[in-house]
Design an enzyme around this catalytic site. Structure first.
Site, short mmCIF file in Angstrom:
data_model
loop_
_atom_site.label_atom_id
_atom_site.label_comp_id
_atom_site.label_asym_id
_atom_site.label_seq_id
_atom_site.Cartn_x
_atom_site.Cartn_y
_atom_site.Cartn_z
N GLU A 1 0.86 -1.19 0.00
CA GLU A 1 0.00 0.00 0.00
C GLU A 1 0.89 1.23 0.00
O GLU A 1 2.07 1.16 0.34
CB GLU A 1 -0.92 -0.02 1.23
CG GLU A 1 -1.93 1.10 1.33
CD GLU A 1 -2.79 1.23 0.08
OE1 GLU A 1 -2.45 2.12 -0.74
OE2 GLU A 1 -3.77 0.50 -0.08
N LYS B 1 -15.60 -0.65 2.57
CA LYS B 1 -16.32 0.62 2.50
C LYS B 1 -16.52 1.04 1.04
O LYS B 1 -17.58 1.51 0.64
CB LYS B 1 -15.54 1.71 3.25
CG LYS B 1 -16.22 3.07 3.22
CD LYS B 1 -15.29 4.19 3.71
CE LYS B 1 -15.03 4.06 5.19
NZ LYS B 1 -14.25 5.24 5.70
N ASP C 1 -7.67 1.47 -8.51
CA ASP C 1 -8.11 2.69 -9.20
C ASP C 1 -8.25 2.39 -10.69
O ASP C 1 -7.28 1.95 -11.33
CB ASP C 1 -7.07 3.79 -8.98
CG ASP C 1 -7.61 5.18 -9.31
OD1 ASP C 1 -8.40 5.29 -10.27
OD2 ASP C 1 -7.22 6.14 -8.62
#
Length: 208
Positions: free
Chosen positions: A69, A188, A119
C-alpha cells in the site's frame, strides 16, 4: 503507452508517506520467510486500503499475508493491528507495488495475488497508471505458483472487460467473470458501489 510497458506509479505526496515520515519496515522477517520452506499459503494483496481484507484473511494462521500500500492511513491501521494483537503472519510494504514485487518476491512463491477495486483511472490519458496490463500479468504469473490464483475485482465496467480481455489474450484461453467472491471482504468502497447500484465484477484465474 504500450500495453506491455510498466505501469506508471502515481505518487500523491499529500496523502502518501514521505521520506521524512517514519515507517517501521516491520519487525517480522520477510526474507526469512522467502528463504524458508513452510506449509502456509502465501497471499499478497495489492492496495489493501484500510486493511479490512488482510485482517480478515490473517485470522487463518495457516496463511502468510503480504500487503502493499502507499496510503499512510491504511499502513498505520495495519501496523496498529499487528502491534496490538502481536500478529506474526502479516507483512507489509509501502510504495510502488510492481517494483516491490520485482525486487522482493521469489518466483513461484505466491499462492494468491489479490487486487480488490484498484483505481480504474477512467480517462484514456491515465490508463498508463492502471495496475493491470500485459507487463504486470507476466510478472504476476511468474510469481504465482502453479495452481495458484489471481483475483481481480472492480465496479468499473470498462476496466472489468479490459482486464478480462487482456487475461484471455495473455493466457490464451477464455476468461469469464466469476460469481464467487471467495474470501473477499465487503469494504467501504464496495458498499459505496452497491449504493450506486454498480455491478461488482470478479475475475478469478488459476495459474495452470
Amino acid at each position: 503507452m504500450s500495453r506491455d510497458a510498466k505501469p506508471k506509479f502515481y505518487s500523491n505526496h499529500r496523502s502518501r508517506l514521505s521520506d521524512k515520515e517514519q515507517f517501521s519496515e516491520i519487525k517480522n522477517h520477510h526474507k526469512e520467510i522467502f528463504n524458508t520452506q513452510n506449509n502456509k499459503n502465501n497471499i499478497l494483496e495489492i492496495g489493501f486500503g484500510n486493511g479490512n481484507s488482510i485482517i480478515n484473511i490473517s485470522k487463518n494462521k495457516n496463511i502468510n499475508c503480504f500487503g502493499i500500500e502507499s496510503y499512510i492511513n491504511g499502513i498505520q491501521a495495519i501496523e496498529q493491528y499487528i502491534n496490538r494483537n502481536n500478529i506474526n503472519n502479516v507483512f507489509i510494504y509501502k510504495g510502488d507495488a510492481i517494483e516491490i514485487i520485482e525486487e522482493n518476491f521469489p518466483d513461484n512463491f505466491l499462492d494468491e495475488i489479490l487486487l480488490f477495486f484498484p483505481d480504474p483511472w477512467p480517462k484514456n490519458k491515465h490508463h498508463k497508471r492502471r495496475i493491470i496490463n500485459l507487463y504486470t500479468l507476466k510478472l504476476f504469473f511468474k510469481k504465482i505458483k502453479k495452481g495458484g490464483i489471481l483475483q481481480f475485482s472492480t465496479d468499473h465496467i470498462e476496466y472489468a472487460y479490459n482486464v478480462k480481455n487482456m487475461l484471455s489474450l495473455y493466457l490464451q484461453r477464455e476468461i469469464l467473470f466469476s460469481n464467487n467472491r471467495r474470501h473477499r471482504s465487503i469494504t467501504k468502497y464496495e458498499n459505496k458501489a452497491i449504493k450506486k447500484n454498480n455491478i461488482i465484477f470478479d475475475i478469478v484465474v488459476k495459474n495452470i
